[in-house]
Design a protein around this motif. Structure first.
Motif, PDB file in Angstrom:
ATOM      1  N   MET A 158       0.866   9.575  -2.114  1.00  0.00           N
ATOM      2  CA  MET A 158       0.706   8.207  -1.648  1.00  0.00           C
ATOM      3  C   MET A 158       1.550   8.017  -0.389  1.00  0.00           C
ATOM      4  O   MET A 158       2.720   8.357  -0.360  1.00  0.00           O
ATOM      5  CB  MET A 158       1.166   7.219  -2.720  1.00  0.00           C
ATOM      6  CG  MET A 158       0.168   6.982  -3.830  1.00  0.00           C
ATOM      7  SD  MET A 158       0.840   5.944  -5.122  1.00  0.00           S
ATOM      8  CE  MET A 158       0.351   4.356  -4.598  1.00  0.00           C
ATOM      9  N   ASP A 159       0.951   7.421   0.603  1.00  0.00           N
ATOM     10  CA  ASP A 159       1.645   7.181   1.867  1.00  0.00           C
ATOM     11  C   ASP A 159       2.798   6.204   1.696  1.00  0.00           C
ATOM     12  O   ASP A 159       3.829   6.323   2.363  1.00  0.00           O
ATOM     13  CB  ASP A 159       0.663   6.628   2.909  1.00  0.00           C
ATOM     14  CG  ASP A 159      -0.308   7.714   3.380  1.00  0.00           C
ATOM     15  OD1 ASP A 159       0.054   8.898   3.269  1.00  0.00           O
ATOM     16  OD2 ASP A 159      -1.402   7.373   3.852  1.00  0.00           O
ATOM     17  N   ASP A 200      -4.586  -0.600   1.201  1.00  0.00           N
ATOM     18  CA  ASP A 200      -5.504   0.505   0.923  1.00  0.00           C
ATOM     19  C   ASP A 200      -5.171   1.159  -0.407  1.00  0.00           C
ATOM     20  O   ASP A 200      -6.052   1.469  -1.209  1.00  0.00           O
ATOM     21  CB  ASP A 200      -5.435   1.556   2.044  1.00  0.00           C
ATOM     22  CG  ASP A 200      -6.068   1.051   3.337  1.00  0.00           C
ATOM     23  OD1 ASP A 200      -6.859   0.087   3.260  1.00  0.00           O
ATOM     24  OD2 ASP A 200      -5.762   1.631   4.392  1.00  0.00           O
ATOM     25  N   GLU A 201      -3.894   1.381  -0.631  1.00  0.00           N
ATOM     26  CA  GLU A 201      -3.487   2.044  -1.866  1.00  0.00           C
ATOM     27  C   GLU A 201      -3.695   1.138  -3.076  1.00  0.00           C
ATOM     28  O   GLU A 201      -4.044   1.595  -4.157  1.00  0.00           O
ATOM     29  CB  GLU A 201      -2.052   2.539  -1.744  1.00  0.00           C
ATOM     30  CG  GLU A 201      -1.959   3.651  -0.713  1.00  0.00           C
ATOM     31  CD  GLU A 201      -0.645   4.382  -0.728  1.00  0.00           C
ATOM     32  OE1 GLU A 201       0.168   4.146  -1.636  1.00  0.00           O
ATOM     33  OE2 GLU A 201      -0.440   5.210   0.176  1.00  0.00           O
ATOM     34  N   GLN A 203      -7.308   1.300  -3.740  1.00  0.00           N
ATOM     35  CA  GLN A 203      -7.628   2.578  -4.380  1.00  0.00           C
ATOM     36  C   GLN A 203      -7.196   2.553  -5.843  1.00  0.00           C
ATOM     37  O   GLN A 203      -7.937   3.003  -6.722  1.00  0.00           O
ATOM     38  CB  GLN A 203      -6.927   3.716  -3.634  1.00  0.00           C
ATOM     39  CG  GLN A 203      -7.305   5.087  -4.156  1.00  0.00           C
ATOM     40  CD  GLN A 203      -6.600   6.206  -3.377  1.00  0.00           C
ATOM     41  OE1 GLN A 203      -5.656   5.979  -2.648  1.00  0.00           O
ATOM     42  NE2 GLN A 203      -7.090   7.415  -3.575  1.00  0.00           N
ATOM     43  N   LYS A 248      -0.445   0.214   4.883  1.00  0.00           N
ATOM     44  CA  LYS A 248      -0.932   1.191   3.897  1.00  0.00           C
ATOM     45  C   LYS A 248      -1.099   0.578   2.507  1.00  0.00           C
ATOM     46  O   LYS A 248      -1.976   0.986   1.761  1.00  0.00           O
ATOM     47  CB  LYS A 248       0.036   2.383   3.786  1.00  0.00           C
ATOM     48  CG  LYS A 248       0.198   3.169   5.046  1.00  0.00           C
ATOM     49  CD  LYS A 248      -0.997   4.020   5.282  1.00  0.00           C
ATOM     50  CE  LYS A 248      -0.788   4.884   6.523  1.00  0.00           C
ATOM     51  NZ  LYS A 248      -1.933   5.614   6.895  1.00  0.00           N
TER      52      LYS A 248
END
Length: 147
Positions: free
Chosen positions: A1-2, A46-47, A50, A43
């Protein structure tokens, strides 16, 4: 994960920063920290999306598996009911067959007894007629002897 990588980066910035003696404080480059926080904000959606998709997919798979299990259980129940019904039909058919065979045996016995009685009656009548004929023959012979 970023996001986790970016949090590690913040941690590295803090560890590499200079400390102010006797104050327990750090001197950090504000721009470095703000840049990393900005990237986290970019970020994170997006995570999160997801993670939500993974959660929804998991729920869908679980629901699908539950539906399949329910369908299989229902099919097994229907199959068992059919087998029970078939067994009941077979059992009733056997009972009916035994009943028909029993009636047929009783009827056959009655017919045999009736036939024997009928034959006995016929033989009795024949015997009586023969006795009458024999008596008539005896009388006729006696008459012939008397002449």
């Amino acid at each position: 994960m970023d996001v986790l990588r970016l949090l590690d980066e913040i941690e590295d910035i803090l560890e590499e920063s200079s400390t102010i003696p006797f104050a327990g404080k750090l001197l950090v480059d504000k721009e470095d920290i703000l840049d990393v926080i900005k990237e986290i904000r970019i970020k994170l959606p997006d995570e999160i999306k997801q993670a939500e998709w993974i959660k929804e997919e998991r729920q869908r798979i679980l629901a699908e598996a539950q539906n399949e299990a329910d369908t299989m259980i229902e099919e097994v129940k229907v199959h068992m009911e059919e087998m029970i019904d078939e067994e009941e039909i077979t059992k009733k058919a056997k009972e009916r067959a035994e009943e028909i065979i029993g009636k047929a045996q009783v009827n056959a016995k009655e017919i045999r007894l009736g036939a024997r009685e009928y034959a006995d009656e016929l033989l009795k009548e024949v015997q009586e007629k023969l006795n009458f004929v024999i008596d008539t023959i005896d009388k006729n012979r006696d008459e012939l002897k008397g002449f």
